[in-house]
Design an enzyme around this catalytic site. Sequence first.
Site, PDB file in Angstrom:
ATOM      1  N   TYR A 318       3.273  -0.154  -4.461  1.00  0.00           N
ATOM      2  CA  TYR A 318       1.992  -0.400  -3.801  1.00  0.00           C
ATOM      3  C   TYR A 318       0.957  -0.883  -4.814  1.00  0.00           C
ATOM      4  O   TYR A 318       0.239  -1.851  -4.590  1.00  0.00           O
ATOM      5  CB  TYR A 318       1.477   0.890  -3.145  1.00  0.00           C
ATOM      6  CG  TYR A 318       2.170   1.292  -1.864  1.00  0.00           C
ATOM      7  CD1 TYR A 318       2.148   0.464  -0.740  1.00  0.00           C
ATOM      8  CD2 TYR A 318       2.811   2.520  -1.755  1.00  0.00           C
ATOM      9  CE1 TYR A 318       2.752   0.854   0.450  1.00  0.00           C
ATOM     10  CE2 TYR A 318       3.418   2.922  -0.567  1.00  0.00           C
ATOM     11  CZ  TYR A 318       3.391   2.081   0.532  1.00  0.00           C
ATOM     12  OH  TYR A 318       3.987   2.459   1.698  1.00  0.00           O
ATOM     13  N   PHE A 321       1.247  -4.569  -5.960  1.00  0.00           N
ATOM     14  CA  PHE A 321       0.891  -5.573  -4.960  1.00  0.00           C
ATOM     15  C   PHE A 321      -0.596  -5.519  -4.574  1.00  0.00           C
ATOM     16  O   PHE A 321      -1.186  -6.524  -4.211  1.00  0.00           O
ATOM     17  CB  PHE A 321       1.798  -5.449  -3.739  1.00  0.00           C
ATOM     18  CG  PHE A 321       3.199  -5.898  -4.033  1.00  0.00           C
ATOM     19  CD1 PHE A 321       3.443  -7.214  -4.424  1.00  0.00           C
ATOM     20  CD2 PHE A 321       4.276  -5.024  -3.952  1.00  0.00           C
ATOM     21  CE1 PHE A 321       4.733  -7.644  -4.712  1.00  0.00           C
ATOM     22  CE2 PHE A 321       5.558  -5.443  -4.246  1.00  0.00           C
ATOM     23  CZ  PHE A 321       5.797  -6.754  -4.626  1.00  0.00           C
ATOM     24  N   LYS A 327      -4.565 -12.528  -2.322  1.00  0.00           N
ATOM     25  CA  LYS A 327      -4.086 -12.153  -1.002  1.00  0.00           C
ATOM     26  C   LYS A 327      -5.152 -11.416  -0.173  1.00  0.00           C
ATOM     27  O   LYS A 327      -5.467 -11.820   0.951  1.00  0.00           O
ATOM     28  CB  LYS A 327      -2.862 -11.270  -1.193  1.00  0.00           C
ATOM     29  CG  LYS A 327      -2.187 -10.822   0.070  1.00  0.00           C
ATOM     30  CD  LYS A 327      -0.932 -10.012  -0.307  1.00  0.00           C
ATOM     31  CE  LYS A 327      -0.523  -9.090   0.807  1.00  0.00           C
ATOM     32  NZ  LYS A 327       0.510  -8.132   0.342  1.00  0.00           N
ATOM     33  N   TYR A 328      -5.747 -10.340  -0.725  1.00  0.00           N
ATOM     34  CA  TYR A 328      -6.641  -9.527   0.099  1.00  0.00           C
ATOM     35  C   TYR A 328      -7.983 -10.193   0.350  1.00  0.00           C
ATOM     36  O   TYR A 328      -8.624  -9.961   1.373  1.00  0.00           O
ATOM     37  CB  TYR A 328      -6.796  -8.123  -0.502  1.00  0.00           C
ATOM     38  CG  TYR A 328      -5.478  -7.382  -0.430  1.00  0.00           C
ATOM     39  CD1 TYR A 328      -4.967  -6.983   0.811  1.00  0.00           C
ATOM     40  CD2 TYR A 328      -4.718  -7.150  -1.566  1.00  0.00           C
ATOM     41  CE1 TYR A 328      -3.741  -6.353   0.902  1.00  0.00           C
ATOM     42  CE2 TYR A 328      -3.490  -6.514  -1.487  1.00  0.00           C
ATOM     43  CZ  TYR A 328      -3.006  -6.118  -0.250  1.00  0.00           C
ATOM     44  OH  TYR A 328      -1.794  -5.506  -0.135  1.00  0.00           O
ATOM     45  N   GLU A 386       0.639   4.083   9.662  1.00  0.00           N
ATOM     46  CA  GLU A 386       1.581   3.964   8.545  1.00  0.00           C
ATOM     47  C   GLU A 386       2.759   4.917   8.753  1.00  0.00           C
ATOM     48  O   GLU A 386       2.563   6.064   9.134  1.00  0.00           O
ATOM     49  CB  GLU A 386       0.846   4.263   7.225  1.00  0.00           C
ATOM     50  CG  GLU A 386       1.716   4.323   5.990  1.00  0.00           C
ATOM     51  CD  GLU A 386       2.547   3.071   5.756  1.00  0.00           C
ATOM     52  OE1 GLU A 386       1.990   1.952   5.830  1.00  0.00           O
ATOM     53  OE2 GLU A 386       3.781   3.206   5.519  1.00  0.00           O
ATOM     54  N   GLU A 429       0.536  -6.683   7.170  1.00  0.00           N
ATOM     55  CA  GLU A 429       1.046  -7.456   6.023  1.00  0.00           C
ATOM     56  C   GLU A 429       2.517  -7.099   5.852  1.00  0.00           C
ATOM     57  O   GLU A 429       2.907  -6.375   4.957  1.00  0.00           O
ATOM     58  CB  GLU A 429       0.236  -7.177   4.745  1.00  0.00           C
ATOM     59  CG  GLU A 429       0.032  -5.723   4.396  1.00  0.00           C
ATOM     60  CD  GLU A 429      -0.444  -5.548   2.947  1.00  0.00           C
ATOM     61  OE1 GLU A 429      -0.166  -6.422   2.105  1.00  0.00           O
ATOM     62  OE2 GLU A 429      -1.086  -4.522   2.674  1.00  0.00           O
ATOM     63  N   GLU A 438      11.270  -9.418   6.279  1.00  0.00           N
ATOM     64  CA  GLU A 438      11.071  -7.962   6.280  1.00  0.00           C
ATOM     65  C   GLU A 438      10.798  -7.475   7.702  1.00  0.00           C
ATOM     66  O   GLU A 438      10.258  -6.398   7.908  1.00  0.00           O
ATOM     67  CB  GLU A 438       9.987  -7.562   5.271  1.00  0.00           C
ATOM     68  CG  GLU A 438      10.454  -7.820   3.830  1.00  0.00           C
ATOM     69  CD  GLU A 438       9.440  -7.425   2.757  1.00  0.00           C
ATOM     70  OE1 GLU A 438       8.426  -6.783   3.092  1.00  0.00           O
ATOM     71  OE2 GLU A 438       9.666  -7.773   1.581  1.00  0.00           O
TER      72      GLU A 438
END
Lengths: 631, 631
Positions: A318, A321, A327-328, A386, A429, A438
């Site tokens: 985590y 990334f 990305k964010y 999650e 994501e 994925e």
Amino acid sequence: MSHENPPSRKVSCGLDFVTALDIRQSLAYTAENKYDFALMPIAHPRYKREFLLGKAMNRKEPFTRSDLLLQSSDWSTMIVGKISPYIDVDSEDAIYRRQSEEALAQEMTYASHLNLCAMIVPLTSINQTNLARTIFSKVVGVFSYQIWVRVPLESPFAQALELRKDVANKEDLLRAKEHNPWEWWNVFRSICNYDRRLGVALEVTPDIPSAEEITRWLGEPVRCLLLPTSLFLTNKKGYPVLSRAHQLLCRKFVPLGVQVVITGSVVHGSVQYYQQYVDHLWQSVRLNDPLVGFARGYEDFLQCPLQPLMDNLESQTYEVFEKDPVKYSEYQSAMEKAIRDRVPEDQAEKKTITAMVVGAGRGPLVRALLSAAEKANRKVKVYAVEKNPNAIVTLLAHKEETWHDRVTVVSCDMRLWDAPEKADILVSELLGSFGDNELSPECLDGAQKFLCDDGISIPSQYTSFICPIQSSKLYNEVRLSKEHDKHPLKHFETPYVVHQQNKLELSDTQALFQFDHPNKDVPIDNSRFKTLQFKIRQNGVLHGFSGYFETILYQDVMLSINPATHSPGMFSWFPIFFPIKEPLHLKEGDVLEVNFWRLNNSKNVWYEWCITKPVPGPVHNPNGRSYTIGL
Amino acid sequence: MSHENPPSRKVSCGLDFVTALDIRQSLAYTAENKYDFALMPIAHPRYKREFLLGKAMNRKEPFTRSDLLLQSSDWSTMIVGKISPYIDVDSEDAIYRRQSEEALAQEMTYASHLNLCAMIVPLTSINQTNLARTIFSKVVGVFSYQIWVRVPLESPFAQALELRKDVANKEDLLRAKEHNPWEWWNVFRSICNYDRRLGVALEVTPDIPSAEEITRWLGEPVRCLLLPTSLFLTNKKGYPVLSRAHQLLCRKFVPLGVQVVITGSVVHGSVQYYQQYVDHLWQSVRLNDPLVGFARGYEDFLQCPLQPLMDNLESQTYEVFEKDPVKYSEYQSAMEKAIRDRVPEDQAEKKTITAMVVGAGRGPLVRALLSAAEKANRKVKVYAVEKNPNAIVTLLAHKEETWHDRVTVVSCDMRLWDAPEKADILVSELLGSFGDNELSPECLDGAQKFLCDDGISIPSQYTSFICPIQSSKLYNEVRLSKEHDKHPLKHFETPYVVHQQNKLELSDTQALFQFDHPNKDVPIDNSRFKTLQFKIRQNGVLHGFSGYFETILYQDVMLSINPATHSPGMFSWFPIFFPIKEPLHLKEGDVLEVNFWRLNNSKNVWYEWCITKPVPGPVHNPNGRSYTIGL
């Protein structure tokens, strides 16, 4: 990361000796002049040898100098062996051929005795089948050293054969092929079954071939560049320098980590000046791309794709990334646009948007969502869903400290969650290097039941891309990743996530599968089958397909790892690589047809792939026998 | 053996049903009319099925008839399943494709439930990639039945596309390829990785393609010929008969052991007549070659070559080979000529010839030698040298009973024997299927030290031959001959002795290595390296090389297993087969270049082989890693 001083590389530089009558002296000279290693003949030129006939056959004397002259560590780190120049195991003369075979065997055996790290073997034509066989048989045997196959960047005959391809006939093309050093190498290494101990020692020539030709070499295991002293110009101060064109050429090979060898007689005062110049040139190559810094050490290293649905990610994963600088911020800008579209300016006070982050991990998207709402000046209520109970701990900590009532943390698999209300915006994501690999489609299909009919999914679309590539490096990595209890061909039926360095694209990248969210199809079908045709740019060998993705997060906000459109600075995804079992030789202009399937059953999703043109080949991974992604 | 009545074959004949509303009745009809099995649709035509959408999706009714209607032994021996004719998994329409996939999966699963021995699947174009993948995925899975791929002998469009190859352009040739049913099959089975459970059901068409085209099918795993009733003519008595051309065609497939299926409506009184006619036609094919009788049961069965130097032959092996009707009479005639040449007529009384048989075995050459001397009316003294102590027992028995003083039996390896005198004639039979592959050169080089300077060796010369062949049958045999503790690719680096039936020669046979005896070379060198180029006759797939030999025993007396010059009736040697690891697709007119090496060290001799054109491939058996012949 891009603000730090980018890394540069120290070059390893060698010196080529035509003869070395006194090897100790030669080696001392090498070291004094700051060279790291030396190329030296294995056999001593004064010791005549005959193997089949002749007076020298029964000589009692040694055929070369003693191993005692150097310490064993010097033999194994400082010396690259050269075979005698008169050896020609492909001679038409059978006796000469047999003599050469014996001489070559003797020298190769002695090189092994000395524990040299490499032998250099020159290639001068396309017809050196017996040389290839002989070398390969030694490599298959006990000898563990590298073989550096020496080829010129451009054949001496290339200029005379310069062809206009549009008017050349078949014989012209064949002749051009016979005089192309890459073709020599290609035949040689094919006979040697792409053995990973074979590398290229590329001799830089005064004439530089086309950009295409050079690019092709960048996809080969080039171990060193040979720079003849005659290539160097003299600058105002009398020091050797390369022409601008040759500098550019050399710089292209720096990222491959090649070594350099200076060859030829000294014509610029001291041999040391060449080493100094090369070192200077190498130091000047800054590796600017942040991805390069991030990816250092991962070049051509095979990783199995993550299976986040099956396995829980670790804290460290985590963390890595979450650091992506691009990305964010792109996600946040997509969210802000979606929020503004969802609630008109004049209703900003009245309406609260419901947003759900499915697969919230440790919360980076929740954070981005709250920031986006703040910037847009809209009210938002966030559910953070999650399935990894370890990540839930982090989410609850964030809630306690920062988010408070704005965020509801839900410990649940999004496909099973019974949501208390419907969402305006669904954020996820779940994309892998190949987009859908994925299982984002399956997850979001499950989650969209709690999205309003007119709700927004971020991302709203993603597309996978493939490109046929040549890379004997990756081919060997796959071939060597055997596991004891598995069929050796299984590894050729598995895609890998890999930072691909030593490769060549054989054609243009093309789009493969596309997925849209929310998915309004009835029935929903995430299986895919597509056939693509690629026009091959130049003669080459297909080893597999690079895979990428592009995604539309919302409207014009995109992320991409497709090289043509790559989001600058984003490092969250390396490309994927689909190998093929047998290298396939392709010709310029060939049409390569490949079929890809995305298939599923109640438990798994998997890909199958199969080439049908120019020659048909077997389906890879039929029924997902070697690789599946667990639902 | 050739005097016995040659064997003929009983044909297995099936009947094709378009529909079978009552399967019991249909099967009774099949049996009553003397047919052995029936082709029937798996799905019952009255039961509509929909898988993705539509009213029929949730029907509770069965999709076909119950398995209880027949006994399980009838299902598994009498029925070949047919898939529903509307299934098209390569449809451009995605929904139709998905429906077809589901229907196909359902029918294939049910066929497995019924334990059918085969399913028949029609092929109608070159673009059936998804069909191939789908079938292959079932075959890779649990289903164990055969797949019969139905293709017409000639495409309906073939006549319209009839090309003069010399004037056809590239597009014409491509179009012709797309309409060639062998090309359909070739793509299909390549995608299915040449799986041995795939066979061809060849539908005989009114037009018969070229002889080349038919020969190519003879190299394929053809399981059955489909004969439409419309193909039959009516003879004077009103019975169905095939035209002469169709008879000839069918007879070519008899040796492959194909089955026959009659298809189409009955137009000649009774369906039984077709079966009777086919049975009659099959019975009429006499298999005349004595080799065929001898080799029955050995078709395409791989044997490892004998290693007589390493292992002692068994009594039974000697017995089989001593029965060859041709070999020893040719040896005798060579010996007689040599004896006459050695001693002029007028010295017949004065001089006694010394002859040595090296590797005498149980004595057939000794016997031939004595007979030859008798016929020539010369005196001969024979040494029978043999290393196998078990065969010595037999030799001594012969000496005691018949030969007496004329023969001296020597129990010794010929390479080590210290002969008491020199021989005028040295006779041996050390040849393997590839000539030198049982190490005749090395043995005779050792033995020639006790041959007079002007002495004669029988044989005096031998030459090996190779021919590139297509045979998915042999490819599969090699692939399946895995051993648990060995690398799966090892079997592709070993030659096999095999009676090759189901194969196609892709080019003309060419000579490879030659050896002469006595060998006067200094130094003697039995290593060889040769490169051969073969012009490919028609599109095909290379699976390896057939190997043969020819030998000159003495002057004009020869033995040969090279098909072009094969000694009639001789059965002592089957050909040898050198496989290649990966099937190689070749086009008409391609030049195939192959390199063969014969190599040795102090302990072993071995071959290596490697293809360099049209595309280069790896060396097979480098350093003899997978196969050697022990000295």
